[in-house]
Design a protein around this motif. Structure first.
Motif, PDB file in Angstrom:
ATOM      1  N   PHE A  65       0.859  -1.187   0.000  1.00 30.44           N
ATOM      2  CA  PHE A  65       0.000   0.000   0.000  1.00 30.44           C
ATOM      3  C   PHE A  65       0.889   1.228   0.000  1.00 30.44           C
ATOM      4  N   LEU A  66       0.478   2.248  -0.762  1.00 30.68           N
ATOM      5  CA  LEU A  66       1.276   3.464  -0.915  1.00 30.68           C
ATOM      6  C   LEU A  66       0.478   4.706  -0.539  1.00 30.68           C
ATOM      7  N   THR A  67       1.193   5.685  -0.021  1.00 32.00           N
ATOM      8  CA  THR A  67       0.622   6.995   0.262  1.00 32.00           C
ATOM      9  C   THR A  67       1.526   8.035  -0.376  1.00 32.00           C
ATOM     10  N   GLY A  68       1.002   8.806  -1.329  1.00 32.81           N
ATOM     11  CA  GLY A  68       1.780   9.846  -1.994  1.00 32.81           C
ATOM     12  C   GLY A  68       1.687  11.153  -1.229  1.00 32.81           C
ATOM     13  N   VAL A  69       2.828  11.791  -0.995  1.00 35.13           N
ATOM     14  CA  VAL A  69       2.887  13.042  -0.257  1.00 35.13           C
ATOM     15  C   VAL A  69       3.426  14.126  -1.180  1.00 35.13           C
ATOM     16  N   ALA A  70       2.710  15.239  -1.292  1.00 38.04           N
ATOM     17  CA  ALA A  70       3.171  16.371  -2.104  1.00 38.04           C
ATOM     18  C   ALA A  70       4.055  17.272  -1.253  1.00 38.04           C
ATOM     19  N   ILE A  71       5.210  17.643  -1.795  1.00 35.53           N
ATOM     20  CA  ILE A  71       6.127  18.536  -1.095  1.00 35.53           C
ATOM     21  C   ILE A  71       6.444  19.695  -2.029  1.00 35.53           C
ATOM     22  N   SER A  72       6.290  20.898  -1.526  1.00 34.44           N
ATOM     23  CA  SER A  72       6.560  22.069  -2.337  1.00 34.44           C
ATOM     24  C   SER A  72       7.075  23.195  -1.441  1.00 34.44           C
ATOM     25  N   LEU A  73       8.048  23.946  -1.937  1.00 39.92           N
ATOM     26  CA  LEU A  73       8.518  25.130  -1.235  1.00 39.92           C
ATOM     27  C   LEU A  73       7.728  26.308  -1.786  1.00 39.92           C
ATOM     28  N   ASP A  74       6.755  26.752  -1.025  1.00 40.97           N
ATOM     29  CA  ASP A  74       5.908  27.860  -1.456  1.00 40.97           C
ATOM     30  C   ASP A  74       6.374  29.138  -0.769  1.00 40.97           C
ATOM     31  N   VAL A  75       6.352  30.229  -1.515  1.00 37.33           N
ATOM     32  CA  VAL A  75       6.872  31.497  -1.005  1.00 37.33           C
ATOM     33  C   VAL A  75       5.948  32.643  -1.413  1.00 37.33           C
ATOM     34  N   ASP A  76       6.130  33.766  -0.748  1.00 38.97           N
ATOM     35  CA  ASP A  76       5.463  35.009  -1.131  1.00 38.97           C
ATOM     36  C   ASP A  76       6.375  35.702  -2.145  1.00 38.97           C
ATOM     37  N   ALA A  77       6.408  35.179  -3.377  1.00 37.27           N
ATOM     38  CA  ALA A  77       7.379  35.610  -4.381  1.00 37.27           C
ATOM     39  C   ALA A  77       7.171  37.040  -4.845  1.00 37.27           C
ATOM     40  N   ASP A  78       5.958  37.551  -4.808  1.00 35.84           N
ATOM     41  CA  ASP A  78       5.751  38.939  -5.223  1.00 35.84           C
ATOM     42  C   ASP A  78       5.621  39.878  -4.030  1.00 35.84           C
ATOM     43  N   ARG A  79       5.868  39.366  -2.846  1.00 33.88           N
ATOM     44  CA  ARG A  79       5.936  40.139  -1.597  1.00 33.88           C
ATOM     45  C   ARG A  79       4.662  40.928  -1.319  1.00 33.88           C
ATOM     46  N   ASP A  80       3.512  40.274  -1.584  1.00 30.96           N
ATOM     47  CA  ASP A  80       2.231  40.934  -1.311  1.00 30.96           C
ATOM     48  C   ASP A  80       1.546  40.387  -0.069  1.00 30.96           C
ATOM     49  N   GLY A  81       2.234  39.531   0.685  1.00 30.64           N
ATOM     50  CA  GLY A  81       1.675  38.974   1.903  1.00 30.64           C
ATOM     51  C   GLY A  81       0.925  37.664   1.700  1.00 30.64           C
ATOM     52  N   VAL A  82       0.883  37.156   0.465  1.00 29.14           N
ATOM     53  CA  VAL A  82       0.165  35.910   0.164  1.00 29.14           C
ATOM     54  C   VAL A  82       1.160  34.871  -0.359  1.00 29.14           C
ATOM     55  N   VAL A  83       1.186  33.711   0.293  1.00 33.04           N
ATOM     56  CA  VAL A  83       2.040  32.617  -0.159  1.00 33.04           C
ATOM     57  C   VAL A  83       1.303  31.852  -1.248  1.00 33.04           C
ATOM     58  N   GLU A  84       1.953  31.725  -2.413  1.00 33.89           N
ATOM     59  CA  GLU A  84       1.330  31.059  -3.559  1.00 33.89           C
ATOM     60  C   GLU A  84       2.256  29.952  -4.053  1.00 33.89           C
ATOM     61  N   ASN A  85       1.663  28.844  -4.481  1.00 34.54           N
ATOM     62  CA  ASN A  85       2.508  27.745  -4.960  1.00 34.54           C
ATOM     63  C   ASN A  85       2.765  27.796  -6.458  1.00 34.54           C
ATOM     64  N   ASN A  86       2.141  28.702  -7.188  1.00 42.67           N
ATOM     65  CA  ASN A  86       2.322  28.734  -8.642  1.00 42.67           C
ATOM     66  C   ASN A  86       2.725  30.110  -9.154  1.00 42.67           C
ATOM     67  N   ASN A  87       3.336  30.920  -8.330  1.00 42.68           N
ATOM     68  CA  ASN A  87       3.738  32.256  -8.744  1.00 42.68           C
ATOM     69  C   ASN A  87       4.918  32.161  -9.717  1.00 42.68           C
ATOM     70  N   PRO A  88       4.825  32.803 -10.896  1.00 44.43           N
ATOM     71  CA  PRO A  88       5.908  32.712 -11.882  1.00 44.43           C
ATOM     72  C   PRO A  88       7.207  33.354 -11.409  1.00 44.43           C
ATOM     73  N   ASN A  89       7.165  34.182 -10.365  1.00 47.92           N
ATOM     74  CA  ASN A  89       8.371  34.846  -9.878  1.00 47.92           C
ATOM     75  C   ASN A  89       9.178  33.987  -8.907  1.00 47.92           C
ATOM     76  N   LYS A  90       8.779  32.746  -8.683  1.00 49.72           N
ATOM     77  CA  LYS A  90       9.542  31.877  -7.786  1.00 49.72           C
ATOM     78  C   LYS A  90      10.928  31.579  -8.337  1.00 49.72           C
ATOM     79  N   ALA A  91      11.078  31.595  -9.640  1.00 51.73           N
ATOM     80  CA  ALA A  91      12.334  31.191 -10.264  1.00 51.73           C
ATOM     81  C   ALA A  91      13.330  32.335 -10.431  1.00 51.73           C
ATOM     82  N   SER A  92      12.965  33.564 -10.061  1.00 49.45           N
ATOM     83  CA  SER A  92      13.887  34.685 -10.228  1.00 49.45           C
ATOM     84  C   SER A  92      13.785  35.629  -9.031  1.00 49.45           C
TER      85      SER A  92
END
Length: 129
Positions: free
Chosen positions: A81-108
């Motif tokens: 039996f398997l259990t899949g766990v999602a791991i992601s480093l989410d950040v407030d990349a645009d510094r607006d106070g909201v942590v988003e997991n798909n912000n395009p500014n995470k890479a720069s």
């Protein structure tokens, strides 16, 4: 781990699992369209499986390996039996106070009040011996 007398094996799995059988250095997709396919139990044959998505609950995915004797008679089964766990480093990349997991500014990163990118603070001091 195969039982005595087993010469081939087959694999079944739930939808959230990816399966690959590597036999004689050649990878073969063991996905659900290959149900009924049997592979020889040769030294060096590798069964790889991984999760393709995060689980919605513990042990919600399964891989079952069936072992067969010469002539195709089933001998035994083994399962996991398997259990899949999602791991992601989410950040407030645009510094607006909201942590988003798909912000395009995470890479720069850009400096300044109109900048973007994560600001990472690391606690590297020794608080306890």
């Amino acid at each position: 781990a195969a039982p005595a007398g087993a010469v081939t094996f087959g694999v079944k799995h739930t939808e959230g699992v990816n399966v690959e059988v590597v036999h004689q250095g050649q990878g073969e997709d063991g996905s659900t369209h290959n149900i009924g396919t049997r592979w020889p139990l040769d030294e060096g044959t590798i069964l790889r499986f991984s999760m393709s998505q995060a689980s919605s609950e513990v042990n919600d995915n399964k891989v079952t390996v069936s072992f067969y004797a010469e002539g195709g008679q089933p001998i035994n089964q083994a399962g996991v039996f398997l259990t899949g766990v999602a791991i992601s480093l989410d950040v407030d990349a645009d510094r607006d106070g909201v942590v988003e997991n798909n912000n395009p500014n995470k890479a720069s990163w850009t400096w300044g009040p109109e900048g973007h990118g994560a600001i990472l603070l690391v606690n590297c001091d020794k608080e306890a011996p």
